[in-house]
Motif scaffolding. Structure first.
Motif, short mmCIF file in Angstrom:
data_model
loop_
_atom_site.label_atom_id
_atom_site.label_comp_id
_atom_site.label_asym_id
_atom_site.label_seq_id
_atom_site.Cartn_x
_atom_site.Cartn_y
_atom_site.Cartn_z
N THR A 343 0.85 -1.36 0.06
CA THR A 343 -0.16 -0.03 -0.03
C THR A 343 0.94 1.21 0.15
N ASN A 344 0.47 2.55 -0.31
CA ASN A 344 1.28 3.68 -0.23
C ASN A 344 1.58 4.05 1.21
N ASN A 345 0.83 3.35 2.18
CA ASN A 345 1.06 4.00 3.61
C ASN A 345 2.11 2.61 4.21
N PHE A 346 3.42 2.85 4.17
CA PHE A 346 4.17 2.09 4.74
C PHE A 346 4.14 1.64 6.23
N THR A 347 3.63 2.52 6.98
CA THR A 347 3.53 2.46 8.57
C THR A 347 2.29 1.15 8.65
N ASP A 348 1.32 0.85 7.67
CA ASP A 348 0.38 -0.06 8.26
C ASP A 348 0.70 -1.50 7.56
N ALA A 349 2.04 -1.73 7.34
CA ALA A 349 2.41 -2.90 6.90
C ALA A 349 2.65 -4.08 8.22
N SER A 350 2.04 -5.08 8.19
CA SER A 350 2.03 -5.82 9.56
C SER A 350 3.29 -6.56 9.52
N PRO A 351 3.85 -6.93 10.62
CA PRO A 351 5.12 -7.52 11.07
C PRO A 351 4.83 -8.79 11.02
N ASP A 352 3.46 -9.33 11.04
CA ASP A 352 3.28 -10.77 10.95
C ASP A 352 3.57 -11.54 9.80
N CYS A 353 4.16 -12.81 9.97
CA CYS A 353 4.64 -13.60 8.68
C CYS A 353 3.51 -13.89 7.76
N VAL A 354 2.56 -14.17 8.31
CA VAL A 354 1.28 -14.60 7.34
C VAL A 354 0.90 -13.58 6.41
N SER A 355 0.84 -12.31 6.74
CA SER A 355 0.53 -11.12 6.25
C SER A 355 1.13 -11.15 4.77
N CYS A 356 2.36 -11.73 4.70
CA CYS A 356 3.09 -11.74 3.51
C CYS A 356 3.15 -13.11 2.66
N HIS A 357 2.93 -14.19 3.54
CA HIS A 357 3.26 -15.36 3.18
C HIS A 357 2.10 -16.48 3.13
N GLN A 358 0.97 -15.65 3.43
CA GLN A 358 -0.27 -16.64 3.49
C GLN A 358 -0.60 -17.73 2.40
N THR A 359 -0.10 -17.04 1.07
CA THR A 359 -0.23 -18.14 -0.29
C THR A 359 0.94 -19.25 -0.16
N THR A 360 2.11 -18.87 0.39
CA THR A 360 2.80 -19.98 0.44
C THR A 360 2.50 -21.04 1.57
N TYR A 361 2.09 -20.44 2.76
CA TYR A 361 1.39 -21.36 3.71
C TYR A 361 0.48 -22.23 3.43
N ASN A 362 -0.63 -21.79 2.53
CA ASN A 362 -1.67 -22.58 2.22
C ASN A 362 -1.24 -23.61 1.15
N ASN A 363 -0.20 -23.22 0.52
CA ASN A 363 -0.02 -24.24 -1.00
C ASN A 363 0.91 -25.35 -0.61
N THR A 364 1.85 -24.99 0.59
CA THR A 364 2.69 -26.04 0.99
C THR A 364 2.08 -27.30 1.53
N THR A 365 2.69 -28.30 0.77
CA THR A 365 1.93 -29.98 0.71
C THR A 365 3.01 -30.90 1.64
N ASN A 366 4.28 -30.49 2.05
CA ASN A 366 5.37 -31.31 2.19
C ASN A 366 5.91 -30.99 3.67
N PRO A 367 5.29 -30.89 4.49
CA PRO A 367 3.94 -31.48 4.94
C PRO A 367 2.76 -30.42 4.64
N ASN A 368 1.69 -30.83 4.58
CA ASN A 368 0.69 -29.83 4.22
C ASN A 368 0.45 -28.96 5.88
N HIS A 369 0.67 -27.59 5.74
CA HIS A 369 0.55 -26.88 6.84
C HIS A 369 -1.01 -26.75 7.22
#
Length: 409
Positions: A343-369
């Protein structure tokens, strides 16, 4: 033996002085040693008739003091010891310089050639009353009449040697110890009256502005009066004529790199009073801040303190940002901020991992997270190493020891 008319103290044979023919004493044939009396007959004393000193025939009644024989023409102004100045050979005084040296007034320069009566004035010219060793004792009239400069109104010292050389025969050249205010370069002028505008030289102020107020007021580049510059010229100037070179101690705001501009007005343009110019970056760089789009400083709520990310290097690059609250290590060390800040507002970026890596988390199959119910905090198993490997899992709730330590979950 007949009684001696010379008293009982003189116990010598008459023939030492007299002959059988007469009582008259012949000074050429007398064999009496006058040295034995403690008063040697030298020079003119050896040619003097005894009766001129011995007024009676009792010789030991005669005093050995000069004044007992010689009239003191100096009226006791130089003491009663004639031998201090005169010798038995002559009344001429040959040790005048030494006598003055003893009295603390050496006869040097023009004093050496003066006639005694030019200083020691009396009715007879033979009275040498002490007149004092201070210059003013003789030179009061000269001091009072001096006009260039006027010594009296100028409160000059009456100790002439502070300015004049006693070795010389004239009052010029003269010097004055001006070390309390060194007369260097532009101050080294020959006419005292240029600075000392009153007749009293002691009331001249050492403050620069006391002489240079007009120059200060009329200076326009930069305008000293409006800029509230210090009236102590030494802050920026030396005594070099022409006021150049000039320097200003800008250490409170170092002029480095891009700030090192020669035209003061480039920064001090918003107010004529230089002293009130703010030191905040945004005071000068608000327009730059507002117009920056990569990244957009305004919408991202970046601080207006440029020094947070930038140096004074021209062009604003390189720039840095203190990202220690979320360390950019390994896979997070990306050059493009927008990879994470979508977004244009850098200060609203969440430090939580899943805020950036949700897709990777969902698609991981070995093992299925997702199916395994793994936490969405990537740091529980992963580092920031690219590729997500190696990965670890804290299995202390069921220790994987020996036969349980198998690689395939």
């Amino acid at each position: 033996m007949a009684q001696s008319p010379h008293g009982d103290a003189l116990k010598i044979d008459c023939v030492k002085c007299h002959t059988s023919e007469s009582w008259k004493v012949n000074l050429k044939t007398i064999s009496f040693d006058h040295n034995s009396t403690g008063f040697a007959l030298n020079e003119s004393h050896s040619k003097t008739d005894c009766v001129e000193c011995h007024k009676t025939l009792v010789f030991n009644q005669a005093s050995n003091q000069c004044a007992s024989c010689h009239t003191d023409l100096h009226n006791a102004t130089v003491g009663n010891d004639c031998a201090r100045c005169h010798t038995p050979k002559s009344w001429v005084v040959t040790n005048i310089p030494e006598l003055h040296e003893e009295n603390g007034f050496p006869l040097v320069g023009s004093h050496k050639t003066l006639n005694c009566i030019e200083c020691h004035k009396s009715e007879t010219n033979l009275r040498f009353d002490r007149i004092g060793n201070e210059c003013i004792n003789c030179h009061r009239e000269t001091f009072n009449n001096a006009q260039n400069p006027n010594h009296v109104t100028g409160n000059y010292s009456t100790n002439c040697i502070e300015c004049h050389n006693p070795q010389l025969k004239e009052w010029t050249p003269s010097n004055f110890n001006h070390d309390f205010f060194p007369l260097t370069q532009g101050h080294n002028i020959g006419d005292c009256n240029q600075c000392h505008t009153t007749n009293n030289f002691t009331d001249a102020s050492p403050d620069c502005v006391s002489c240079h107020q007009t120059t200060f007021n009329n200076t326009v580049n930069p305008k000293h009066a409006d800029a509230a510059f210090d009236t102590d010229c030494k802050v920026c100037h030396t005594t070099n004529p022409g006021w150049k070179p000039a320097t200003f101690d800008h250490n409170f705001f170092p002029l480095t790199k891009g700030h090192d501009v020669q035209n003061c007005n480039a920064c001090h343009a918003t107010t004529p009073n230089y002293a009130t110019t703010p030191t905040d970056c945004v005071t000068c760089h608000q327009t730059d801040f507002n117009n920056t789009s990569n990244p957009n400083h305004l919408v991202n709520n970046f601080p207006t303190d440029c020094a947070t990310c930038h140096t004074t290097n021209p062009g604003w690059t390189p720039s840095t940002f203190n990202h220690t609250f979320f360390p950019l290590t390994q896979g997070h060390n990306l050059p493009d901020c927008k990879t994470c800040h979508t977004t244009n507002n850098f200060t609203d970026a969440s430090p939580d991992c899943v805020s950036c890596h949700q897709t990777t988390y969902n698609n991981t199959t070995n093992p299925n997270h997702v199916a395994a119910g793994f936490p969405t905090d990537c740091m529980a198993c992963h580092t920031t190493n690219p590729g997500w490997t190696p990965a670890t899992f804290d299995h202390t709730n069921f220790p994987l020891t020996l036969g349980h330590n198998i690689a395939d979950c």
